[in-house]
Every structure is written in structure tokens, then in C-alpha cells.
Write a protein that holds these residues in place. Structure first.
Motif, PDB file in Angstrom:
ATOM      1  N   ASN A 145       0.849  -1.188   0.000  1.00  0.00           N
ATOM      2  CA  ASN A 145       0.000   0.000   0.000  1.00  0.00           C
ATOM      3  C   ASN A 145       0.888   1.242   0.000  1.00  0.00           C
ATOM      4  O   ASN A 145       1.148   1.825   1.032  1.00  0.00           O
ATOM      5  CB  ASN A 145      -0.933  -0.024   1.209  1.00  0.00           C
ATOM      6  N   ARG A 146       1.339   1.642  -1.163  1.00  0.00           N
ATOM      7  CA  ARG A 146       2.194   2.833  -1.278  1.00  0.00           C
ATOM      8  C   ARG A 146       1.409   4.072  -0.879  1.00  0.00           C
ATOM      9  O   ARG A 146       0.220   4.173  -1.127  1.00  0.00           O
ATOM     10  CB  ARG A 146       2.710   2.990  -2.708  1.00  0.00           C
ATOM     11  N   GLY A 147       2.078   5.017  -0.249  1.00  0.00           N
ATOM     12  CA  GLY A 147       1.437   6.248   0.163  1.00  0.00           C
ATOM     13  C   GLY A 147       0.977   6.227   1.608  1.00  0.00           C
ATOM     14  O   GLY A 147       0.705   7.258   2.187  1.00  0.00           O
ATOM     15  N   SER A 148       0.874   5.049   2.196  1.00  0.00           N
ATOM     16  CA  SER A 148       0.502   4.946   3.606  1.00  0.00           C
ATOM     17  C   SER A 148       1.748   4.653   4.423  1.00  0.00           C
ATOM     18  O   SER A 148       2.668   3.998   3.958  1.00  0.00           O
ATOM     19  CB  SER A 148      -0.508   3.821   3.823  1.00  0.00           C
ATOM     20  N   SER A 149       1.741   5.140   5.634  1.00  0.00           N
ATOM     21  CA  SER A 149       2.862   4.845   6.527  1.00  0.00           C
ATOM     22  C   SER A 149       2.316   4.209   7.791  1.00  0.00           C
ATOM     23  O   SER A 149       1.128   4.298   8.103  1.00  0.00           O
ATOM     24  CB  SER A 149       3.647   6.114   6.847  1.00  0.00           C
TER      25      SER A 149
ATOM     26  N   GLU B 115       8.541   7.988  18.885  1.00  0.00           N
ATOM     27  CA  GLU B 115       7.711   7.830  17.700  1.00  0.00           C
ATOM     28  C   GLU B 115       8.656   7.554  16.546  1.00  0.00           C
ATOM     29  O   GLU B 115       9.592   8.317  16.309  1.00  0.00           O
ATOM     30  CB  GLU B 115       6.917   9.117  17.469  1.00  0.00           C
ATOM     31  N   LEU B 116       8.424   6.451  15.844  1.00  0.00           N
ATOM     32  CA  LEU B 116       9.296   6.129  14.716  1.00  0.00           C
ATOM     33  C   LEU B 116       8.513   5.382  13.645  1.00  0.00           C
ATOM     34  O   LEU B 116       7.561   4.666  13.941  1.00  0.00           O
ATOM     35  CB  LEU B 116      10.509   5.328  15.180  1.00  0.00           C
ATOM     36  N   PRO B 117       8.906   5.565  12.381  1.00  0.00           N
ATOM     37  CA  PRO B 117       8.167   4.920  11.288  1.00  0.00           C
ATOM     38  C   PRO B 117       8.578   3.460  11.119  1.00  0.00           C
ATOM     39  O   PRO B 117       9.764   3.144  11.022  1.00  0.00           O
ATOM     40  CB  PRO B 117       8.566   5.738  10.063  1.00  0.00           C
ATOM     41  N   LEU B 118       7.603   2.568  11.093  1.00  0.00           N
ATOM     42  CA  LEU B 118       7.885   1.169  10.782  1.00  0.00           C
ATOM     43  C   LEU B 118       7.860   0.965   9.277  1.00  0.00           C
ATOM     44  O   LEU B 118       8.637   0.181   8.736  1.00  0.00           O
ATOM     45  CB  LEU B 118       6.874   0.252  11.466  1.00  0.00           C
ATOM     46  N   VAL B 119       6.941   1.693   8.614  1.00  0.00           N
ATOM     47  CA  VAL B 119       6.856   1.688   7.146  1.00  0.00           C
ATOM     48  C   VAL B 119       6.636   3.133   6.725  1.00  0.00           C
ATOM     49  O   VAL B 119       5.735   3.804   7.224  1.00  0.00           O
ATOM     50  CB  VAL B 119       5.686   0.815   6.638  1.00  0.00           C
ATOM     51  N   THR B 120       7.475   3.630   5.830  1.00  0.00           N
ATOM     52  CA  THR B 120       7.334   5.004   5.365  1.00  0.00           C
ATOM     53  C   THR B 120       6.313   5.069   4.235  1.00  0.00           C
ATOM     54  O   THR B 120       5.917   4.038   3.677  1.00  0.00           O
ATOM     55  CB  THR B 120       8.676   5.568   4.853  1.00  0.00           C
ATOM     56  N   ALA B 121       5.905   6.281   3.876  1.00  0.00           N
ATOM     57  CA  ALA B 121       4.939   6.469   2.788  1.00  0.00           C
ATOM     58  C   ALA B 121       5.471   5.907   1.474  1.00  0.00           C
ATOM     59  O   ALA B 121       4.704   5.480   0.625  1.00  0.00           O
ATOM     60  CB  ALA B 121       4.602   7.946   2.633  1.00  0.00           C
ATOM     61  N   GLY B 122       6.780   5.865   1.327  1.00  0.00           N
ATOM     62  CA  GLY B 122       7.374   5.313   0.113  1.00  0.00           C
ATOM     63  C   GLY B 122       7.546   3.806   0.143  1.00  0.00           C
ATOM     64  O   GLY B 122       8.039   3.203  -0.799  1.00  0.00           O
ATOM     65  N   GLY B 123       7.161   3.179   1.268  1.00  0.00           N
ATOM     66  CA  GLY B 123       7.255   1.722   1.366  1.00  0.00           C
ATOM     67  C   GLY B 123       8.513   1.212   2.053  1.00  0.00           C
ATOM     68  O   GLY B 123       8.651   0.012   2.274  1.00  0.00           O
TER      69      GLY B 123
ATOM     70  N   VAL C 127      13.501  -2.860   9.857  1.00  0.00           N
ATOM     71  CA  VAL C 127      13.423  -4.308   9.653  1.00  0.00           C
ATOM     72  C   VAL C 127      14.718  -4.931  10.185  1.00  0.00           C
ATOM     73  O   VAL C 127      15.816  -4.442   9.938  1.00  0.00           O
ATOM     74  CB  VAL C 127      13.219  -4.650   8.151  1.00  0.00           C
ATOM     75  N   GLY C 128      14.567  -5.981  10.947  1.00  0.00           N
ATOM     76  CA  GLY C 128      15.719  -6.663  11.526  1.00  0.00           C
ATOM     77  C   GLY C 128      16.100  -6.145  12.905  1.00  0.00           C
ATOM     78  O   GLY C 128      16.962  -6.718  13.563  1.00  0.00           O
ATOM     79  N   THR C 129      15.454  -5.081  13.328  1.00  0.00           N
ATOM     80  CA  THR C 129      15.769  -4.517  14.652  1.00  0.00           C
ATOM     81  C   THR C 129      14.615  -4.709  15.633  1.00  0.00           C
ATOM     82  O   THR C 129      14.553  -4.031  16.651  1.00  0.00           O
ATOM     83  CB  THR C 129      16.104  -3.016  14.549  1.00  0.00           C
ATOM     84  N   GLU C 130      13.724  -5.639  15.327  1.00  0.00           N
ATOM     85  CA  GLU C 130      12.542  -5.848  16.166  1.00  0.00           C
ATOM     86  C   GLU C 130      12.890  -6.110  17.630  1.00  0.00           C
ATOM     87  O   GLU C 130      12.257  -5.548  18.523  1.00  0.00           O
ATOM     88  CB  GLU C 130      11.664  -6.967  15.603  1.00  0.00           C
TER      89      GLU C 130
END
Length: 118
Positions: free
Chosen positions: A2-6, A63-71, A76-79
Motif C-alpha cells: 500500500n504505497r502512500g501509507s505509513s 515515535e518512529l516509522p515502521l513503514v514510510t509512505a514510500g514503502g 526491519v531486523g531490529t525488532e
């Protein structure tokens, strides 16, 4: 995909709002809070017989992005690290809340009754 969503991971700070019977009761709670919570806020509501709303706010937040608007997925890998970060802040918050509760319970009964009870 879902591109465009973060998607964001956010930890909000501890927040406690307490209606105090009067300014003296608010002072007791602020004294009990000591340095546990930064910058207590106080709102006066004189129309209700002098009640005031005391707000205690914690400092732990992120507050940090798990998935950015650009995808992109920058974490990842730092869970395990993210989980530890969140759990550390939550443990700090609950420890402070526990300290506040112990301090309030330790108030001398006469002082507590004058500021809190009827």
C-alpha cells in the motif's frame, strides 16, 4: 503493498489527571510527585467551589516509522531492539507510577484527610 501509507510505532508519555478539591490538595499531590513527573500542570476551576485539575505527565515517549509512505521499512531486523526500547520506557513509567502511589499512601493521615477527604 500500500504505497502512500505509513505505519508508525508510538509510545505516549504517562498522563494522570486528577481533580483536586482545592489548591492545598493539589500541592500535596505535587509534593508527592516530587521529581517523578516533569512540569505538573494545574487548571483552576473556581466555579466548582475552588476545584482544580492537576496534570502529571511523564517524559518517556518515542515515535518512529515502521513503514514510510514510500514503502521503506527502516527498522526491519531490529525488532528485538524496538521491543527492548518500548519495554524499557514502559518499565520506567510503571516504576514512577508505583513510586507516586507509595508516596501518596505514605502521607500522614491527618495531612491526607485535610487535602483529599471530606
Amino acid at each position: 503493498e500500500n504505497r502512500g501509507s505509513s505505519c508508525w510505532m508510538r509510545l505516549e508519555p504517562f498522563l494522570l489527571r486528577v481533580w483536586c478539591r482545592d489548591l492545598e490538595a493539589a500541592k500535596l499531590l505535587i509534593a508527592a510527585a516530587g521529581t517523578l513527573f516533569r512540569k505538573p500542570g494545574l487548571l483552576w476551576h473556581g466555579a466548582e467551589g475552588g476545584c482544580c485539575l492537576l496534570e502529571l505527565r511523564g517524559a518517556e515517549r518515542f515515535e518512529l516509522p515502521l513503514v514510510t509512505a514510500g514503502g521503506a521499512q527502516p527498522y526491519v531486523g531490529t525488532e528485538p531492539w524496538l521491543r527492548e526500547l518500548a519495554n524499557t520506557d514502559l518499565h520506567k513509567t510503571w516504576a514512577k507510577a508505583g513510586q507516586l502511589l507509595r508516596r501518596v499512601k505514605a502521607l500522614p493521615e491527618a495531612e491526607a484527610a485535610a487535602g483529599w477527604g471530606d
